[in-house]
Design a protein around this motif. Sequence first.
Motif, PDB file in Angstrom:
ATOM      1  N   ALA A  41       0.855  -1.238   0.044  1.00  0.00           N
ATOM      2  CA  ALA A  41      -0.109  -0.070   0.162  1.00  0.00           C
ATOM      3  C   ALA A  41       0.946   1.168  -0.133  1.00  0.00           C
ATOM      4  CB  ALA A  41      -1.038   0.016   1.421  1.00  0.00           C
ATOM      5  N   ARG A  42       1.803   1.317   0.641  1.00  0.00           N
ATOM      6  CA  ARG A  42       2.707   2.334   0.919  1.00  0.00           C
ATOM      7  C   ARG A  42       3.651   2.820  -0.379  1.00  0.00           C
ATOM      8  NH1 ARG A  42       2.048   4.321   5.592  1.00  0.00           N
ATOM      9  NH2 ARG A  42       1.039   3.131   7.093  1.00  0.00           N
ATOM     10  N   LEU A  43       4.323   1.719  -0.901  1.00  0.00           N
ATOM     11  CA  LEU A  43       4.871   1.931  -2.085  1.00  0.00           C
ATOM     12  C   LEU A  43       4.008   2.300  -3.255  1.00  0.00           C
ATOM     13  CD1 LEU A  43       7.084  -1.363  -2.188  1.00  0.00           C
ATOM     14  CD2 LEU A  43       7.702   0.966  -1.565  1.00  0.00           C
ATOM     15  N   THR A  44       2.707   1.659  -3.239  1.00  0.00           N
ATOM     16  CA  THR A  44       1.809   2.220  -4.283  1.00  0.00           C
ATOM     17  C   THR A  44       1.386   3.618  -4.221  1.00  0.00           C
ATOM     18  OG1 THR A  44       0.968  -0.274  -4.487  1.00  0.00           O
ATOM     19  CG2 THR A  44      -0.538   1.595  -5.537  1.00  0.00           C
ATOM     20  N   ALA A  45       1.085   3.987  -2.983  1.00  0.00           N
ATOM     21  CA  ALA A  45       0.631   5.372  -2.526  1.00  0.00           C
ATOM     22  C   ALA A  45       1.697   6.527  -3.158  1.00  0.00           C
ATOM     23  CB  ALA A  45       0.553   5.682  -1.090  1.00  0.00           C
ATOM     24  N   GLU A  46       3.102   5.969  -2.838  1.00  0.00           N
ATOM     25  CA  GLU A  46       3.978   6.976  -3.189  1.00  0.00           C
ATOM     26  C   GLU A  46       4.107   6.918  -4.758  1.00  0.00           C
ATOM     27  OE1 GLU A  46       9.004   6.680  -2.869  1.00  0.00           O
ATOM     28  OE2 GLU A  46       7.998   5.881  -1.336  1.00  0.00           O
ATOM     29  N   ALA A  47       4.057   5.782  -5.656  1.00  0.00           N
ATOM     30  CA  ALA A  47       4.008   5.836  -6.906  1.00  0.00           C
ATOM     31  C   ALA A  47       3.089   6.299  -7.817  1.00  0.00           C
ATOM     32  CB  ALA A  47       4.539   4.434  -7.394  1.00  0.00           C
ATOM     33  N   VAL A  48       1.721   6.069  -7.233  1.00  0.00           N
ATOM     34  CA  VAL A  48       0.539   6.676  -7.920  1.00  0.00           C
ATOM     35  C   VAL A  48       0.109   7.903  -7.649  1.00  0.00           C
ATOM     36  CG1 VAL A  48      -1.060   5.667  -6.728  1.00  0.00           C
ATOM     37  CG2 VAL A  48      -1.234   5.488  -9.101  1.00  0.00           C
ATOM     38  N   GLY A  49       0.534   8.536  -6.543  1.00  0.00           N
ATOM     39  CA  GLY A  49      -0.285   9.761  -6.191  1.00  0.00           C
ATOM     40  C   GLY A  49       0.145  11.063  -7.143  1.00  0.00           C
ATOM     41  N   PRO A  50       1.385  11.053  -7.733  1.00  0.00           N
ATOM     42  CA  PRO A  50       1.506  12.358  -8.526  1.00  0.00           C
ATOM     43  C   PRO A  50       0.904  12.044  -9.885  1.00  0.00           C
ATOM     44  CG  PRO A  50       3.568  11.553  -7.654  1.00  0.00           C
ATOM     45  CD  PRO A  50       2.551  10.229  -6.977  1.00  0.00           C
ATOM     46  N   LEU A  51       0.934  10.568 -10.382  1.00  0.00           N
ATOM     47  CA  LEU A  51      -0.111  10.341 -11.628  1.00  0.00           C
ATOM     48  C   LEU A  51      -1.477  10.651 -11.253  1.00  0.00           C
ATOM     49  CD1 LEU A  51       1.838   6.790 -12.313  1.00  0.00           C
ATOM     50  CD2 LEU A  51       2.395   9.156 -13.292  1.00  0.00           C
ATOM     51  N   LEU A  52      -2.143  10.642 -10.397  1.00  0.00           N
ATOM     52  CA  LEU A  52      -3.359  11.255 -10.205  1.00  0.00           C
ATOM     53  C   LEU A  52      -3.714  12.217  -9.960  1.00  0.00           C
ATOM     54  CD1 LEU A  52      -4.442   7.834  -8.225  1.00  0.00           C
ATOM     55  CD2 LEU A  52      -5.056   8.339 -10.728  1.00  0.00           C
ATOM     56  N   GLY A  53      -2.474  12.969  -9.609  1.00  0.00           N
ATOM     57  CA  GLY A  53      -2.621  14.448  -9.034  1.00  0.00           C
ATOM     58  C   GLY A  53      -3.109  14.769  -7.511  1.00  0.00           C
TER      59      GLY A  53
END
Length: 317
Positions: A41-53
């Motif tokens: 969850a934490r690795l995903t949050a870090e990676a995908v947050g900028p892509l979703l703005g």
Amino acid sequence: MRHIMLGLVLGVALAMPAMAQERTIRLVSGYAAGGASDLVARLTAEAVGPLLGARVVVENRTGANGTIGAAEVARSAPDGNTLYQCPMSPLAIAPQLLGASLPVDPGEALAPIANLALSSYGFVVAAKGPYASVQDVLAAARARPGQVSFGSAGVGSAQHLSGELLKQKTGLQMVHIAYRGATPAVVDILGGRTDFMITNLADVARQVQDGALRLLALGDSGRSPVFPEARPLAEIVPGFDVTGWFGICGPRGMPAEVAGRLEAALRQAMAGDALPKRLAENGLTPLFEDAAALARRIESDRQTWRGVIQAVGVRAE
């Protein structure tokens, strides 16, 4: 001065729409911090947050083998702002336990968005303990029926069912000890209070690399890129085969465009270098699968674990 003040007011006014558009996405993990679900969850949050703005915030909502967190997500608005890190246990195992009384059936109440990784399961013991091989553990269980113990993240978790599968395949009596998450279970193995555990490599990769735990075998037939010397448990216990997975789900009823935007962002994150590299470093096998493929995986594993549950008679607590 009037011109300066007017400029400041206009600047703030122009900035307000941009600030209004900023949003926070909650990514719920149903397990304790430090375990595999929390890590993904934490690795995903870090990676995908900028892509979703957006700012993606991980929240741990533990209990009932991950289904407390799943229920919270299932009750949320299907707007893409509340998601669930969906691992195998709560979606494919927990709802099928005999006598299960859960807030929701996550396999029915959640909508698959994408899978991100597969996970080999590792048979681990304390490095300072008495066991140097799987054969040592099985010999101890044979010599002392009902005294050798294995830990899990809770009754009906994949770790629990893996231990029950081992008992079924070997015919040996071993004691299951349930914990509230994988992390406290590992702590008791290190402390010598529990003999072994069959769990996601992501739960124990650091301790194995640091020499605190000893990895004796893998639960599936593949090879771990992080621990290439580890052999399949099936070479010692024929027919043993367990592979975990870690996906992202949301509430049922998400509009197609919302689910599609989330899936596309996850696909983009997995196409880069950072997220797959971090997943692999933690003992996982990066693998992007779209919503349809994850749905098929969930259904297949529900059928597999249903057979084990019925054969062994595993009951919910």
